[in-house]
Design an enzyme around this catalytic site. Structure first.
Site, PDB file in Angstrom:
ATOM      1  N   GLU A 182      39.875  36.531  40.084  1.00 11.84           N
ATOM      2  CA  GLU A 182      40.231  37.663  39.216  1.00 11.84           C
ATOM      3  C   GLU A 182      41.588  37.477  38.550  1.00 11.84           C
ATOM      4  O   GLU A 182      42.614  37.844  39.117  1.00 11.84           O
ATOM      5  CB  GLU A 182      40.232  38.980  40.028  1.00 11.84           C
ATOM      6  CG  GLU A 182      40.574  40.192  39.155  1.00 11.84           C
ATOM      7  CD  GLU A 182      40.538  41.528  39.899  1.00 11.84           C
ATOM      8  OE1 GLU A 182      40.273  41.540  41.118  1.00 11.84           O
ATOM      9  OE2 GLU A 182      40.779  42.549  39.242  1.00 11.84           O
ATOM     10  N   LYS A 205      35.999  37.568  37.756  1.00 12.88           N
ATOM     11  CA  LYS A 205      36.235  38.998  37.502  1.00 12.88           C
ATOM     12  C   LYS A 205      37.353  39.132  36.476  1.00 12.88           C
ATOM     13  O   LYS A 205      38.530  39.147  36.832  1.00 12.88           O
ATOM     14  CB  LYS A 205      36.605  39.698  38.816  1.00 12.88           C
ATOM     15  CG  LYS A 205      36.952  41.179  38.663  1.00 12.88           C
ATOM     16  CD  LYS A 205      36.900  41.906  39.993  1.00 12.88           C
ATOM     17  CE  LYS A 205      37.403  43.321  39.869  1.00 12.88           C
ATOM     18  NZ  LYS A 205      37.103  44.139  41.051  1.00 12.88           N
TER      19      LYS A 205
HETATM   20  P1  13P Z   1      39.414  48.762  38.428  1.00 17.64           P
HETATM   21  O1  13P Z   1      37.979  48.688  37.987  1.00 17.64           O
HETATM   22  O2  13P Z   1      39.869  50.152  38.780  1.00 17.64           O
HETATM   23  O3  13P Z   1      40.335  48.044  37.485  1.00 17.64           O
HETATM   24  O4  13P Z   1      39.499  48.005  39.816  1.00 17.64           O
HETATM   25  C1  13P Z   1      38.839  46.816  39.951  1.00 17.64           C
HETATM   26  C2  13P Z   1      39.589  45.981  40.886  1.00 17.64           C
HETATM   27  O5  13P Z   1      39.125  45.690  41.959  1.00 17.64           O
HETATM   28  C3  13P Z   1      40.900  45.481  40.463  1.00 17.64           C
HETATM   29  O6  13P Z   1      41.281  44.432  41.307  1.00 17.64           O
END
Ligand code: 13P
Length: 336
Positions: free
Chosen positions: A173, A215
């Site tokens: 991510e 992600k």
């Molecule tokens: P949000 O969808 O609230 O941005 O959170 C996703 C997430 O896990 C961020 O690390």
């Protein structure tokens, strides 16, 4: 592990991110005037995880260290509750974004020390995938610095390799934040550069891409940009950047919501899947706020609101499940 990654992005399915750290969940509870005690956090997450029917659209849930060790009110471990519903438990393994020494206005995510042992422990507790979030800030042409992108991409690759060694599918991510007055072109440029460096580092660390998920943020106008790109442009620009930067061996891309309103996050995902393009990876969701905001409000910390809160969560889960197939429409919201 490839099968786990593919199962998470099975048709019409995505992830609930419920891995808020103790500090972040306190902020969420403050917004509904509920004290963030261990028991309230447990009850809230049990409410989400026991929502009947959510498993139609939710394939995995990301947990926080406290939650993976907690039990439902009847004594069943929350991990077991998820497994029985056919939902794969996951775990956040980073320890947060800290000041980057060489560029102190930027951040680098920490948590590599002891990660091998923690991954082994989490696998023993039932986790089958993991998450590590890097944060990239845009500030004019100055940030992100090369140092920020490179340090975060390197840490993501080290994390991903350690996860795979322990049998966990790593969710990679690298989040380019939407804060700022930059336009969508700048977001596209920074997102593409960040993803390119991330996949370069993953390759150096011998990470098996088939057993990972990405992600990312969507390509959006900065929150304070006077010119806000519409849904179609966001969908087109996001897919364009992903096609340039994400190898076809990656089975799925699960977006974060990043502060978008819940319906808009659904609308954007749906628009991408409705473009009619043949893409090498699934496009789905791994939303935190966009899946939970309505449910959190409906719950309000009261046991008697359980049904209403579950209904609100189920509605968003099914709406996003439809969006992952390009089959959502605003009618689904109006009927709710
Ligand atoms: P949000 O969808 O609230 O941005 O959170 C996703 C997430 O896990 C961020 O690390």
């Amino acid at each position: 592990m490839d099968d786990i990654a593919r199962a998470i992005v099975a048709d019409g399915k995505g992830i609930l991110a419920a891995d808020e750290s103790t500090g972040t969940i306190k902020k969420r509870f403050d917004s509904i005037d509920v004290e963030s005690t261990e028991e309230n956090r447990r009850a809230y997450r049990e409410m989400l995880f026991t929502t009947a029917g959510a498993e139609e659209a939710i394939s995995g849930v990301i947990l926080y260290d406290e939650t993976i060790r907690q039990n439902a009110a009847d004594g069943t471990p929350l991990v077991k509750v998820l497994e029985v519903a056919g939902i794969i438990p996951g775990i956040k393994v980073d320890t947060g974004a800290k000041k980057l020494a060489g560029s102190p206005d930027e951040k680098v995510t920490e948590g590599l020390d002891g990660l091998r042992e923690r991954c082994q422990e989490y696998h023993g507790l039932g986790a089958r995938f993991a998450k590590w979030r890097a944060v990239i800030t845009i500030a004019g042409d100055r940030h992100p610095s090369a140092a920020c992108i490179s340090a975060n991409a390197h840490a993501l690759a080290r994390y991903a390799a350690l996860c795979q060694e322990a049998g966990l599918v790593p969710i990679v991510e690298p989040e380019v934040l939407m804060d700022g007055d930059h336009d969508i072109d700048r977001c596209a440029e920074v997102t593409e550069a960040t993803l390119a460096e991330t996949y370069h580092q993953l390759r150096i660390q011998n990470v098996r891409l088939e057993a990972t998920l990405l992600k990312p943020n969507m390509v959006l106008s900065g929150t304070d940009c006077p010119k806000q790109a519409g849904v179609d442009e966001v969908a087109r620009r996001t897919v364009e950047v992903l096609k340039r930067a994400v190898p076809a061996a990656v089975p799925g891309i699960v977006f974060l919501s990043g502060g978008q309103s819940d319906v808009l996050a659904t609308e954007h995902l749906n628009a991408m899947n409705a473009l009619g393009e043949t893409l090498p990876w699934k496009l789905s969701f791994s939303y935190g706020r966009a899946l939970q905001a309505a449910a959190l409000k409906a719950w309000g910390g009261k046991a008697e609101n359980l049904k209403a809160a579950q209904q609100a969560f189920l509605h968003r889960a099914l709406a996003n499940g439809a969006a992952a197939r390009g089959a959502w429409s605003m009618k689904m919201e109006k009927a709710a």
